[in-house]
Design an enzyme around this catalytic site. Structure first.
Site, PDB file in Angstrom:
ATOM      1  CG  ASP A   1      -2.145   0.905   1.027  1.00 28.40           C
ATOM      2  OD1 ASP A   1      -3.153   0.473   0.469  1.00 28.40           O
ATOM      3  OD2 ASP A   1      -2.046   2.073   1.450  1.00 28.40           O
TER       4      ASP A   1
ATOM      5  CE1 TYR B   1      -5.795   6.239  -1.060  1.00 27.70           C
ATOM      6  CE2 TYR B   1      -5.495   6.709   1.277  1.00 27.70           C
ATOM      7  CZ  TYR B   1      -5.607   5.806   0.244  1.00 27.70           C
ATOM      8  OH  TYR B   1      -5.538   4.459   0.508  1.00 27.70           O
TER       9      TYR B   1
ATOM     10  CG  HIS C   1      -4.335  -4.249   0.042  1.00 26.23           C
ATOM     11  ND1 HIS C   1      -3.620  -3.720  -1.000  1.00 26.23           N
ATOM     12  CD2 HIS C   1      -4.370  -3.283   1.000  1.00 26.23           C
ATOM     13  CE1 HIS C   1      -3.244  -2.486  -0.704  1.00 26.23           C
ATOM     14  NE2 HIS C   1      -3.683  -2.199   0.504  1.00 26.23           N
TER      15      HIS C   1
END
Length: 407
Positions: free
Chosen positions: A202, A332, A385
């Protein structure tokens, strides 16, 4: 309300003996998680007063987190979940804080008993935390106790990246993954580590890649379990050499971007607006995070086939008690709106890519090799993930095998 924390001066023997000056030792402080009862009482009251929304009959998870499951999870949180027990489990690891770039940086620093162990910094992303690594720290630091070999031992460092967990929250624009990489590099230097490995998924993948790209004199190798890149620059027909399976990967990517990337759009454009709701409602926070653990894992739709309720809630708790959800999702926005030096260019140090089949995005090998010096490529039989929580043995075995040649 914020979690109360206990501070004490670090015992020098808990740090690497070599290369530590008195100024460095004094700047690192021992840390123990100890959340105030008042914070937990407030949490209970909020959970008891949860105002659940309606749901279309038969909707399942199609519209987002399923109502029946969230009611079940909140009920367990209220009646069976024991934060103090989880707090004790987390406090089994040696934890510290230090100040870098005017920010408190929290990190686990678990030293191996093997004197020639290799330093390894493991970096998390979103919606994870250092809790993700609870199952792999032991096998990495003490391989013999887990059926491995002493020569595969690591000293493990797991920072809570700025804006997450018990680390401080950036109060300026532009604190992107490149800045995170700079913080980790300074942390490793402060701990006296001159040569080390890096691992991440990630956002931790971006941080690890930055370290490999910009700290090649210190980074022995980069191990990643997530790589999201486009085709090589200037490629006339980037799909021409791809296998049928890789074409399927790209088709899956397009579906994921269409159906699953909504969280990234809002976190990358309006993180503050989202933060008001998630910072105020523990049920809302759980719904936002747990849905990702279900969808991004190799769970076949049953999230508890991969994670227990305790694991899901403990990860949520690290966001709740630190009030860090808003600062975490701002990453983000920074990734979309800011650029820092050192984020482009190839990673020339040896790099391993552990490809877990249910990862949200998979990148073709030829694309990856255009930007990374790939010396190990492992396609895993299962997993998604959250590799360290889902498939700790597979991940540990691959980390050991990769760094065995780089010690």
């Amino acid at each position: 309300m914020r979690g109360r924390i206990i501070w004490s001066i670090v015992v020098l023997s808990a740090l690497p003996v070599a290369s530590i000056g008195q100024d460095q030792a004094a700047s690192v402080t021992a840390f123990e998680i100890s959340v105030d009862d008042e914070v937990l009482d407030d949490l209970r009251q909020r959970l008891e007063r949860t105002r659940f929304p309606d749901q279309i009959s038969g909707a399942g998870w199609d519209y987002g987190t399923e109502l029946g499951y969230l009611r079940e999870l909140i009920g367990y949180w209220l009646t069976e979940y024991d934060w103090r027990q989880q707090e004790r489990r987390l406090n089994r690891f040696d934890q510290f804080t230090t100040e870098i770039d005017d920010l408190r940086v929290h990190f686990i620093h678990q030293r191996s008993k093997e004197s020639d162990a290799m330093p390894l910094v493991i970096t998390h992303g979103w919606p994870g935390s250092v809790f993700e690594f609870a199952k792999i720290i032991g096998p990495l630091t003490d391989p013999v106790a887990y059926g491995g070999r002493a020569e595969d031992a690591f000293h493990v460092i797991c920072p809570s990246i700025p804006g997450y967990g018990f680390s401080g929250k950036p109060n300026e624009r532009g604190f992107n993954s490149g800045r995170m990489g700079q913080v980790v590099a300074q942390l490793m230097a402060r701990l006296g580590y001159e040569r080390y490995g890096v691992q991440g998924g990630d956002w931790g993948s971006s941080v690890s890649a930055w370290l490999g790209r910009n700290e090649p004199d210190h980074v022995a190798g980069v191990h990643l379990n997530f790589i999201w890149i486009g085709p090589p620059a200037g490629a006339e027909d980037p799909d021409a050499s791809l296998s049928g399976r890789e074409i399927e990967w790209l088709e899956r990517r397009q579906v994921w971007l269409s159906e699953e990337w909504g969280y990234g759009q809002i976190q990358g454009t309006k993180p503050q607006t989202l933060g008001y709701a998630l910072n105020d409602s523990p049920a809302g926070l759980a719904a936002w995070l747990v849905e990702k653990f279900r969808r991004w894992s190799d769970s076949d739709g049953n999230v508890e086939s991969r994670f227990s309720k305790d694991e899901l809630i403990t990860n949520v708790m690290l966001y709740w008690v630190t009030e860090s959800i808003t600062s975490s999702v701002r990453l983000y926005y920074e990734g979309r709106h800011s650029v820092s030096p050192g984020v482009d260019g190839p990673v020339e140090v040896p790099t391993a890519y552990a490809v877990f089949p249910k990862e949200v995005v998979l990148s073709p090998r030829s694309w990856v090799e255009a930007r990374y010096n790939i010396t190990r490529w492992t396609e895993m039989p299962r997993g998604g993930h959250f590799a360290a929580l889902e498939e700790p043995e597979l991940l540990v075995d691959d980390i050991r095998a990769f760094f065995r040649q780089l010690r």
